[in-house]
Design an enzyme around this catalytic site. Structure first.
Site: not given
Ligand code: ARG
Length: 460
Positions: A22, A109, A154-155, A276, A282, A284, A289, A321, A324
């Site tokens: 590890s 441990n 809403t919606h 782009s 563009k 973006n 995102e 283990q 991590k």
């Protein structure tokens, strides 16, 4: 190197070493491992296993390891099983034979539990600081556009007018709860496990509270078997991280929409957008995102550890283990996303005319009118029906609220008294929502002051 071997006639196979090692990821814990071991050396000195000089030699050697670990060559061709093994090998190289005493009455441990707690405590402190920066940026933007009126949805349908500042403060509240959750996770992280041994408690009478004080822990764990079996503290962090990412993702989604040509409300800074390779026009919203995308990844980190722990026999199993990589990944993605979101908020401009027009062109005032009728004595159900008919009539005739005069309203239904026409303007309805938690201008101004005071309190 191995920290075991006496019981074996031959060494581990190449495939097993490669599969189980590890170090390539837990080397991130090296500073925590050294600091924990320095405190442990002092504990060994207090119980007479190390002399004062031996302890000082080991502590110095750990300091050298901490310093050297920053250099690229340090980890070169290290074939050690894990970071704890590497550190002990490096200790031997620097301190000689007395290094063989450092693991007296200690198990990896408990050491791994300690190291992860030390590392995670620092991550949480950095993350709460980054959360505060995001919240500060929201407040700053809310003050910049304190009068801007937008349709609330809403919606994804225009619902009621709200202040842009009120909308931003909704996210402030979400991040405030995230901040709270992070601090709650920190409390469970901030407990000192050393003295637990492999599972049964150490055979040496360490002053565990002294070790806790040495490393700045608030308390010591209460059961050695629990320590070897427990990763709840990591789950607590991963859950808090997931909910924070969820909130970041929803904010990102809103702003991706609000900055589109279709909405035109927000201009994202050039510094947080990209172009782009084909379409020259563009701009973006890749930063937002990616925040939205990384949220899915962090939820994956949470479920990975959650599922790994399910059904594990008490106490330690090597499956653990696998805690991590998800933990490291979640902390890195959350931290990166918070930094990115702060930069986006700080460089984004609102064009207040666009959402104002969207509010005025739609029937976000319908509820305000129905409530005005109800205040004047019309039962709400009838008021609702009446305004519904007004909206239907308007839709049929292509009229927006501002096309109606007080006289026309009264002619449509006598319940509409002349003073009610003002509610055709979205800004008027806002003023009726001055109760605590509402979007009335005075309520929002108070909420902004309170938010700022809470933030100042946390930063202290
Ligand atoms: N690398 C191990 C882990 O992260 C350390 C604990 C090893 N303990 C053991 N019994 N093999 O879990």
């Amino acid at each position: 190197m191995k920290l075991w071997g006496g019981r074996f006639e031959s060494g581990p196979s190449e495939v097993f070493e490669r599969f189980s090692g590890s170090l390539h990821f837990d080397k991130r814990l090296i500073d925590a491992d050294c600091r924990g071991s320095q405190a442990f050396a002092r504990a060994l000195q207090r119980v007479g296993i190390l002399t004062t000089e031996e302890c000082a030699t080991l502590v110095d050697a750990f300091d050298k390891i901490r310093a050297d670990a920053g250099e690229a060559a340090f980890f070169d061709d290290a074939a050690d099983e894990d970071v704890h093994t590497l550190v002990i090998r490096k200790l031997k190289e620097r301190a000689g034979a007395i290094a063989d005493k450092i693991h007296t009455g200690r198990s990896r441990n408990e050491q791994v539990s300690l190291d992860v707690r030390l590392w995670l405590r620092e991550e949480i402190d950095a993350i709460t600081g980054q959360l505060a920066r995001v919240m500060g940026a929201l407040i700053e933007m809310a003050r910049r556009y304190s009068n801007a009126v937008v349709p609330g949805y809403t919606h994804v349908r225009r619902a009621q007018a709200v202040l842009w500042a009120h909308y931003l403060l909704a996210f402030f509240e979400m991040f405030a709860r995230d901040h709270e959750r992070m601090l709650q996770a920190r409390e469970r992280v901030n407990v000192m496990p050393l003295g637990s041994g492999a599972l049964a408690g150490s055979g040496f009478p360490f002053d565990r509270s002294a070790v806790a004080r040495d490393l700045g822990f608030a308390a010591v764990t209460r059961n050695s078997m629990d320590v070897s079996a427990d990763r709840d503290f990591a789950l607590d962090f991963l859950y808090a991280a997931s909910v924070t990412m969820l909130h970041l993702s929803r904010l990102a989604e809103d702003w991706i929409l609000y900055s589109s040509e279709e909405f035109g409300w927000l201009d994202l800074g050039d510094g947080v957008t990209s172009g782009s390779s084909l379409m020259p026009q563009k701009k973006n919203p890749d930063s937002l995102e990616l925040i939205r995308g990384k949220s899915g990844r962090v939820f994956g980190d949470f479920s990975a550890l959650f599922v790994t722990l399910k059904g594990l026999p008490t106490t330690y199993n090597r499956d653990m283990q696998e805690d991590k990589e998800p933990l490291f990944d979640a902390a890195a993605q959350l931290s990166g996303s918070l930094e990115m979101m702060a930069a986006v908020i700080e460089s984004t401009h609102l064009n207040p005319a666009m959402p104002a027009a969207a509010a005025e062109d739609s029937w976000v005032v319908a509820t305000d009118l129905a409530e005005a009728l109800a205040r004047a004595g019309t039962p709400f159900y009838s008021a609702h029906q009446l305004v519904g008919k007004l909206v239907l009539e308007s839709v049929k005739r292509g009229r927006k609220p501002s096309d109606w005069s007080a006289e026309e309203l009264a002619a449509f239904a006598p319940e509409f008294t002349s003073d009610m026409a003002r509610f055709l303007n979205p800004s008027e309805g806002l003023k009726t929502r001055e109760l605590p938690g509402g979007t009335g201008p005075a309520a929002v101004a108070r909420a902004l002051d309170e938010a700022e005071a809470r933030l100042r309190q946390w930063k202290r």
